[in-house]
Enzyme design. Structure first.
Site: not given
Ligand SMILES: NC(=O)c1ccc[n+]([C@@H]2O[C@H](COP(=O)([O-])OP(=O)(O)OC[C@H]3O[C@@H](n4cnc5c(N)ncnc54)[C@H](OP(=O)(O)O)[C@@H]3O)[C@@H](O)[C@H]2O)c1
Length: 430
Positions: A14, A34, A131, A134, A192, A203, A207
């Site tokens: 995402t 930038a 940034e 949180v 989830e 979570d 934060k």
């Molecule tokens: N989603 C939100 O709204 C949001 C908001 C604030 C903060 N965050 C933070 O942002 C971070 C990412 O969140 P997300 O929602 O984008 O997660 P996500 O959609 O689950 O994406 C995770 C990504 O990490 C990759 N990945 C997982 N295990 C891996 C490994 N062992 N080696 C290499 N790549 C790996 C996955 O690869 P594949 O795609 O190939 O499976 C995927 O592309 C997290 O720390 C989350 O807490 C998310």
């Protein structure tokens, strides 16, 4: 224009995809801001062949994300994998060891290891910025660390988990119970399939830990946080809170209490028209009390592709501009151990919901336990009568010590007439 700022992105879910879209869509204005082009050189994720809805053919693919730490001549690595251990931790440690900047959205990693990582970043003369970790698109880290740097902060209150706020809002609007609304939120993709991290407050606690560190100049210490989620709240609580003039919010509280720091995440009653009471649906909010600025409120979307990418890219632009600030607002070596107040010594007004068997003497038993613990009842409501069956009794108490309230609730819970675990919540008059 200066030479490009070269980045590698680990994680194309995402947030990772959102960052590629934002950097592509607004490339011209971002470059002007930038002072140089932001160039995505390399990317990594688990599955190379997956269609991600964006063209990644122009970027070099790195099979093992940890290799980005030493890959080519990158200026910064953007860690968007997640998790407090494993690949994300190895990548961030390796990148800092290699004296490269890190941008991350990973609150779990920073809540557990933020102090050591901040020391490492400073030792290597690079930045560790977060940034997006949180409140998603709300620039609260920059606000606390830079915009409000002149202030002594008295307290920070946050609605830090959009899923919980959505569930609480839906429970109120529909009159339905927690489990039913959670199921619907999962079907809609707002929660989830394993909702534990969100609904049990973990979570939000990750934060809050980072907010507390910046606001009070202390080491982030997740282990010290008092955490309670929203799974014990039912339709009676939501309706009763409204009747008393309140909303129920999962509130992160970091507050200076006579030089000691109170830090908790718990569902609280807040006045309906207060800065936190008006924050509904998936929105996040952070309300700060500072000695000069008084009480600004920051609000917006706390998650999702666009808002989160907006914050990640803002961190990247800062680095490209050459702006470096200490991870938690002051040099890591100067962060103190937090002088923490024992929760038992904190004081508040309380809301208490009891499910008791409707028979003579029950209210007298409850009143007597509260009186013995020096707790004075402010109001008590029992809707309807159902002799010898379970009915809810809802009461509010005048300000009292938390320890006294906990003792009284445990004695009430042991009464034969008490049929279910009571629901106790702090009332916060924001
Ligand atoms: N989603 C939100 O709204 C949001 C908001 C604030 C903060 N965050 C933070 O942002 C971070 C990412 O969140 P997300 O929602 O984008 O997660 P996500 O959609 O689950 O994406 C995770 C990504 O990490 C990759 N990945 C997982 N295990 C891996 C490994 N062992 N080696 C290499 N790549 C790996 C996955 O690869 P594949 O795609 O190939 O499976 C995927 O592309 C997290 O720390 C989350 O807490 C998310």
């Amino acid at each position: 224009m200066n030479k490009p700022f070269r980045i590698g992105i680990a994680g194309l879910g995402t947030v990772g995809v959102g960052v590629i879209k934002a950097l592509t869509k607004n490339a011209d204005i971002i470059a002007l801001r930038a002072g140089c082009e932001i160039k995505i050189v390399a990317v990594s994720a688990r599955n190379k062949g997956q269609d991600r809805g964006v063209d990644i053919s122009g970027f070099e693919w790195v099979d093992n994300a940890v290799d980005l730490a030493r890959y080519g001549d990158l200026d910064a690595v953007i860690e968007l994998i997640g998790g407090s251990e494993g690949v994300a931790a190895d990548l961030v440690n390796g990148t800092l060891d290699n004296a490269r900047h890190v941008v991350t959205a990973n609150k779990a990693l920073l809540a557990h290891h933020g102090y050591d990582l901040a020391l490492k970043a400073e030792d290597k003369g690079v930045s560790l910025t977060y940034e997006a970790a949180v409140a998603g698109g709300v620039p609260i880290i920059k606000a606390l660390r830079e915009g409000l740097a002149a202030n002594k902060i008295h307290a920070v209150y946050g609605i830090l988990n959009g899923t919980c706020n959505y569930i609480l809002t839906m429970m109120r609007e529909t009159g339905r119970d927690f489990a039913e609304v959670l199921k619907e939120a999962q079907e809609l993709g707002y929660a989830e399939s394993d909702p534990t991290f969100d609904v049990e407050g973990i979570d939000a606690a990750h934060k809050l830990c980072l907010i507390t560190s910046i606001a009070f100049g202390v080491k982030p210490d997740f282990g010290e946080l008092q955490v309670q989620g929203i799974s014990n709240i039912n339709a009676t609580d939501i309706a009763s809170a409204t009747e008393f003039g309140y909303r129920i919010k999962l509130l992160g509280i970091a507050r200076d209490v006579d030089g000691e720091i109170m830090q908790s995440v718990e569902p609280c009653l807040v006045p309906i028209h207060s800065p936190m009471g008006i924050i509904e649906d998936v929105y996040n909010a952070v309300y700060v009390e500072g000695d000069s600025v008084e009480s600004p409120l920051f609000t917006g979307k706390g998650a999702g592709e666009g808002p989160t990418a907006s914050s990640v890219v803002a961190d990247i632009i800062d680095l490209a501009r050459g702006i470096q600030v200490p991870t938690f607002g002051i040099a890591a070596k100067n962060l103190k151990e937090a002088p923490r107040i024992s929760m038992g010594d904190t004081r508040a007004r309380y809301y208490l919901r009891l499910n008791v068997i409707d028979r003579a003497g029950v209210i007298a038993d409850i009143a007597s336990i509260l009186k013995d613990n020096d707790i004075s009842i402010e109001s008590l409501v029992q809707h309807g009568r159902d002799p010898d069956h379970v009915v809810p009794i809802v009461l509010t108490c005048h300000e009292t010590r938390h320890a006294a309230m906990i003792e009284a609730v445990s004695l009430i819970e042991n009464l034969d007439s008490c049929a279910e675990k009571p629901c106790l919540m702090r009332i916060e008059e924001l």
